[in-house]
Enzyme design. Sequence first.
Site, mmCIF file in Angstrom:
data_model
loop_
_atom_site.group_PDB
_atom_site.id
_atom_site.type_symbol
_atom_site.label_atom_id
_atom_site.label_comp_id
_atom_site.label_asym_id
_atom_site.label_seq_id
_atom_site.Cartn_x
_atom_site.Cartn_y
_atom_site.Cartn_z
ATOM 1 N N ASP A 237 0.820 -1.216 0.000
ATOM 2 C CA ASP A 237 0.000 0.000 0.000
ATOM 3 C C ASP A 237 0.860 1.276 0.000
ATOM 4 O OD1 ASP A 237 -1.720 2.093 0.695
ATOM 5 O OD2 ASP A 237 -2.405 1.188 2.580
ATOM 6 N N HIS A 410 -3.823 4.524 6.606
ATOM 7 C CA HIS A 410 -2.712 3.971 5.812
ATOM 8 C C HIS A 410 -1.359 4.280 6.458
ATOM 9 C CE1 HIS A 410 -5.403 3.120 2.389
ATOM 10 N NE2 HIS A 410 -6.029 4.213 2.803
HETATM 11 ZN ZN LIG Z 1 -7.982 1.244 -0.500
HETATM 12 ZN ZN LIG Z 2 -9.089 0.744 2.546
#
Ligand SMILES: [Zn+2]
Ligand SMILES: [Zn+2]
Length: 596
Positions: A237, A410
């Site tokens: 990510d 995130h």
């Molecule tokens: Zn996402």
């Molecule tokens: Zn997500």
Amino acid sequence: MPEKKNTNEKGLAKASSKALAKTAPKPKRPRRRSRGSQGRKKKATATLRIIPLGGLDAIGKNMTAFECNGDIILIDAGLMFPDDEHTGVDLILPDYTYILENADRLRGIVITHGHEDHTGALPYLLKDIDRSIPILGTKLTLGLIEGKLEEHRLSKQPKLVEVHRGGSTKLGCFELEFFTVNHSIPGAMGVFMHTPAGNVLHTGDFKLDETPIDGELTDFAALARFAAQGVDLLMSDSTNATSRQFTKSEAEVGVTLRSVIGAAKQRVVVAAFSSHIHRVQQICDAAQLAGRKVAVTGRSMLTNTRIARDLGYLNVPDDLIIDAYDVGNYPPEKTVVLCTGSQGEPLSALARMSVGEHKTIDIERGDTVIISATPVPGNEKSVTRIVNQLSKVGADVWDKNRALVHVSGHAGAEELKLVLSLVKPRHFLPVHGEATHLRAHARLAEAVGVDANNIFILDNGDSLVMSDGVVKRGEGVESGIVYVDGSSVGDIGANVLRDRQSMSNEGAASVAVVIDSKRGKLVSDPVITMRGIPGFDNDDFIVEARDKVAKVVRESLDNHKPDANRIKKQERDALSSFIWKRAHRRPIIMPIVIEI
Ligand SMILES: [Zn+2]
Ligand SMILES: [Zn+2]
């Protein structure tokens, strides 16, 4: 720079991957010693193709295909919400033509978590593929998917298969292990994939919150175990790769919420993402602590809180929640309104409240409004508009610029480096990000020691090919974006969007003539209608335009045999040049010729 290297390699890599796919030569380099390598040696000819179909140009529409020994699996099937450039477009999907063309080989779809950038394309994809293909996810992920599929009224229920983090399953030649990752939605997971060609670790969306609300930490032990088995390719990510910070803990938001809600003198309205169950939990907890009831409003907030409560992810006492219709029966200082609209969506509950158009709740001077989210890129203007509107009304507005009422879901750069160091991938493919994020993530990988030649920056539709754990660039597939407008999927292309933008910027006009094709005569004056063009409501302007067009059409009919197409073009040209001269606009012009 890793990306430069990759770009230079592209032509060569394409050719060699073709060879790999067809003749599967032995890898030039010897295999790294690892526990997982022995099984693979026997099947050294197997190749794994990794094809990201979305998610590499934006934070949205994540979808990656994995193909090995004739089996295909998908990880995620998400959508993206349009911005101002996409006039009239409701949703954007990845182009998954490749999956449709190879649907007979699709063995399953793994959904890492319930966010729409990972699930939202499913209802569309499922309309076109065999509904018996299993969709794998954790309990909440499947619950949210079920809710969405019901909205789309899919006639035959797809096969939803619940998986557990820490568990494993087999789809075709893929052996999948699932592990817990911490993210801004419960039930998020990453996937470790064993294939005859090598091992791939896909993190899904994650952060490394040390004090998560539900106690579910990202599974470091699993990551270390995968590292020991050998991670040939890591896909991770990249959303916050440009953020230097270690992303703050969700628990810290709770502290702020308790303090702001505890100090409020009147009603409190909190806008949040409806899928952010932990945030919703913290808002409810803070309300309860302050002796307030919670009224939930906004369609997705109502649906998602219901699903999360039913499945045990949201723990709130029944008497805490009141109906939005009953808010008026409680003193303002005894209520918290939990609503949608944190992204400035014009039809959301918060937007309606801000302009006094909500059915049951008005925001008054002195009320507290907390925007417990950050605008997704492209939504900043809409959010600012609502914040301004609320400020005008006299509300005390709290957003993330004023206090810690939101943290990201995130991982920031330091967390990403930690995962890269722990996993020690042989090759690296940054995913889930815009061009800048992917490149920033690539630099982090290089900084922690991943060989720059083994870091790949791809575009959607590009591919990687792995054979015996060695990854190279492969041939691309058809890719792009598909616009959804109402019930129409894929009918809108760049031309339609260009026309819509022209109409909104320059206006539109139609011009209709009736001609007697036998006699070659104009039957009556042209009829002209204009919209959005300065001066269009002035009769003289219209009359002048009409006379110009009539003159051109008459001259044409005097000199040529009647030809509808030619006359249409002449109508359009005449009106276009007239409007340009008078109004300096280039509207969309719709010429009409009726022959009698
Ligand atoms: Zn996402
Ligand atoms: Zn997500």
